[in-house]
Each structure stands twice: as C-alpha cells, then as structure tokens.
Design a protein around this motif. Structure first.
Motif, short mmCIF file in Angstrom:
data_model
loop_
_atom_site.label_atom_id
_atom_site.label_comp_id
_atom_site.label_asym_id
_atom_site.label_seq_id
_atom_site.Cartn_x
_atom_site.Cartn_y
_atom_site.Cartn_z
N ARG A 103 0.86 -1.18 0.00
CA ARG A 103 0.00 0.00 0.00
C ARG A 103 0.90 1.23 0.00
NH1 ARG A 103 -4.89 -0.99 -1.92
NH2 ARG A 103 -6.14 -2.37 -0.61
N LYS A 104 0.97 1.89 -1.14
CA LYS A 104 1.87 3.04 -1.32
C LYS A 104 1.59 4.13 -0.29
CE LYS A 104 5.11 5.28 -3.37
NZ LYS A 104 6.47 4.94 -2.99
N ALA A 105 0.32 4.40 0.01
CA ALA A 105 0.00 5.45 0.98
C ALA A 105 0.63 5.17 2.34
CB ALA A 105 -1.51 5.59 1.12
N LEU A 106 0.82 3.90 2.68
CA LEU A 106 1.42 3.51 3.95
C LEU A 106 2.91 3.26 3.83
CD1 LEU A 106 -1.26 0.93 5.15
CD2 LEU A 106 -1.17 3.40 5.61
N GLY A 107 3.37 3.00 2.60
CA GLY A 107 4.77 2.69 2.38
C GLY A 107 5.15 1.31 2.89
N LYS A 108 4.17 0.40 2.95
CA LYS A 108 4.47 -0.94 3.44
C LYS A 108 3.44 -1.94 2.93
CE LYS A 108 2.12 -0.64 7.94
NZ LYS A 108 2.34 -0.78 9.38
N THR A 109 3.73 -3.20 3.11
CA THR A 109 2.86 -4.30 2.74
C THR A 109 2.01 -4.67 3.94
OG1 THR A 109 4.51 -5.11 1.18
CG2 THR A 109 2.82 -6.67 1.85
N ILE A 110 0.69 -4.81 3.70
CA ILE A 110 -0.21 -5.25 4.76
C ILE A 110 -1.10 -6.37 4.24
CG2 ILE A 110 -0.18 -3.03 5.97
CD1 ILE A 110 -3.00 -2.49 4.87
N VAL A 111 -1.77 -7.02 5.16
CA VAL A 111 -2.69 -8.11 4.84
C VAL A 111 -4.10 -7.62 5.09
CG1 VAL A 111 -3.38 -10.46 5.46
CG2 VAL A 111 -0.94 -9.85 5.37
N GLU A 112 -5.01 -7.92 4.14
CA GLU A 112 -6.38 -7.43 4.20
C GLU A 112 -7.34 -8.50 3.70
OE1 GLU A 112 -6.80 -3.52 2.18
OE2 GLU A 112 -4.66 -3.75 1.80
N ILE A 113 -8.63 -8.30 3.98
CA ILE A 113 -9.64 -9.08 3.30
C ILE A 113 -9.78 -8.50 1.88
CG2 ILE A 113 -10.91 -9.87 5.34
CD1 ILE A 113 -12.89 -7.58 4.92
N PRO A 114 -10.24 -9.30 0.92
CA PRO A 114 -10.43 -8.76 -0.44
C PRO A 114 -11.42 -7.59 -0.40
CG PRO A 114 -10.65 -11.15 -0.42
CD PRO A 114 -10.58 -10.72 1.02
N ALA A 115 -11.11 -6.56 -1.19
CA ALA A 115 -11.94 -5.36 -1.20
C ALA A 115 -11.68 -4.58 -2.47
CB ALA A 115 -11.64 -4.51 0.03
N GLY A 116 -12.56 -3.65 -2.75
CA GLY A 116 -12.34 -2.79 -3.90
C GLY A 116 -13.38 -1.71 -4.02
N LYS A 117 -13.06 -0.76 -4.88
CA LYS A 117 -13.88 0.43 -5.10
C LYS A 117 -15.10 0.08 -5.94
CE LYS A 117 -12.38 3.42 -8.19
NZ LYS A 117 -13.38 3.67 -9.19
N LEU A 118 -16.22 0.70 -5.60
CA LEU A 118 -17.43 0.58 -6.42
C LEU A 118 -17.22 1.35 -7.73
CD1 LEU A 118 -20.22 1.29 -3.79
CD2 LEU A 118 -19.93 -0.83 -5.06
N GLU A 119 -17.64 0.77 -8.82
CA GLU A 119 -17.65 1.49 -10.09
C GLU A 119 -18.91 2.35 -10.12
OE1 GLU A 119 -15.06 1.46 -12.01
OE2 GLU A 119 -14.08 -0.14 -10.88
N LYS A 120 -18.89 3.40 -10.90
CA LYS A 120 -20.03 4.33 -10.96
C LYS A 120 -21.31 3.56 -11.29
CE LYS A 120 -21.63 8.61 -12.95
NZ LYS A 120 -21.25 9.89 -12.45
#
Length: 181
Positions: free
Chosen positions: A64-81
C-alpha cells in the motif's frame, strides 16, 4: 440534532481523480461562525470476508503506497459508478482471489474516516466458494493467504493486519464463534 448541522456556503473542487475527488467547503457552524472543511469524496467500496470449506479466512497481502508498506487485508475494492455493491463484491472476490461464490451475505456498511472522507464500505461474508482464476487489474499485485481465525487474530496483534475493515471482519468472526460455543 439540527443544532449540530454545518451548512455549506461554498464548495471549491480542488482535484478530480480516478479514485477520489477533493473539495474544500466553506461552512457555517451552528454558532453562526464560518470555517472550512477539506473533504475527500469517494464512490464507496466493498469488502468480502471469504471462508473456505476448511474454515480458513482468505486474505490478500499487498503493498500500500500510501502507507509505504505491505499489509494483509480481506479482499476489497472500489465501487464502479452506478454499480450495485453486491455485484461489486462478487467481482472483487473473483478478481483478487480467483474464488466465485453462489452466496454473499451482507453484514453491514460503515464509514472509514468520517472526519474528512465520505467513503462507505459495504461488508459481505461468504462460505460458499468455488475456486476459479484470478483476474487482477493491471496495476494490482498481491499474494493470497488462507489463515485460521486464531492466525488472523495474531496478525492483528502484530499489525500484519493493520486496517479497520479487516480487523472488524476478524472481530465479527470471533464474536460469531464465541456465540456458538
């Protein structure tokens, strides 16, 4: 609750991007004074808590570039319009993990950072998975992990899992597991 509302006097759009927009609003405070609010506009997102037949949680590890590190997450994503959150959840699950599902149950929706952003995440759970093929976006690179609830809880403790949606999903599973004892 009317006595808490801030009335928008003027909106200045600062940035329009692929993922977010940024605006500055001049507002009238409940006491009649004015102030400004920097607001991140986001189309919303989905997150999925996938559980295998063996009871393992499917997670993704990504940088995650905003954090500058690798993290573990559940699958997720942005809604399309205009996209329905349920359709988005099915799409994101398959894109990121390769798993398809015949059943997604809605858990709840929550705001991620209401002090400055309007992003709303819709959280789903499934334990009806069928292995398929990943179809990640061209700019998406991740590893897929399968962990037990106890392993996931340890990852929260050591901050390998370091985001709210995933920590919440793991807390939900722990509460559900405790209720069935």
């Amino acid at each position: 609750m009317e006595h808490l509302i801030e009335r928008t006097l003027k909106t200045n759009e600062i940035f329009k991007g692929k993922v977010i927009d940024l605006e500055v609003q001049e507002v009238e405070l409940p006491n009649g004074k004015t102030s400004s609010r920097e607001i991140v506009k986001h189309p919303g997102a989905v997150a999925i808590l996938p559980i295998t037949n063996e009871g393992k949680i499917i997670l993704v590890r990504q940088y995650r570039k905003a954090l500058g590190k690798t993290i573990v997450e559940i699958p997720a994503g942005k809604l399309e319009k205009g996209e329905d959150p349920l359709d988005s959840a099915r799409r994101e699950l398959e894109e990121e993990t390769g798993y398809k599902t015949s059943k997604l149950d809605f858990l709840l929706s929550f705001y991620t950072s209401p002090g400055f952003a309007d992003e709303l995440i819709h959280l789903y759970i499934t334990d009806k998975l069928e292995k398929g093929k990943t179809n990640m976006d061209d700019d998406e690179f991740l590893d897929i992990l399968e962990v037990s609830l106890e392993e996931a809880e340890q990852m929260v403790k050591d901050q390998t899992i370091h985001d709210a949606k995933t920590a919440y999903a793991i807390l939900y599973l722990r509460m559900k597991a405790s209720q069935s004892l």
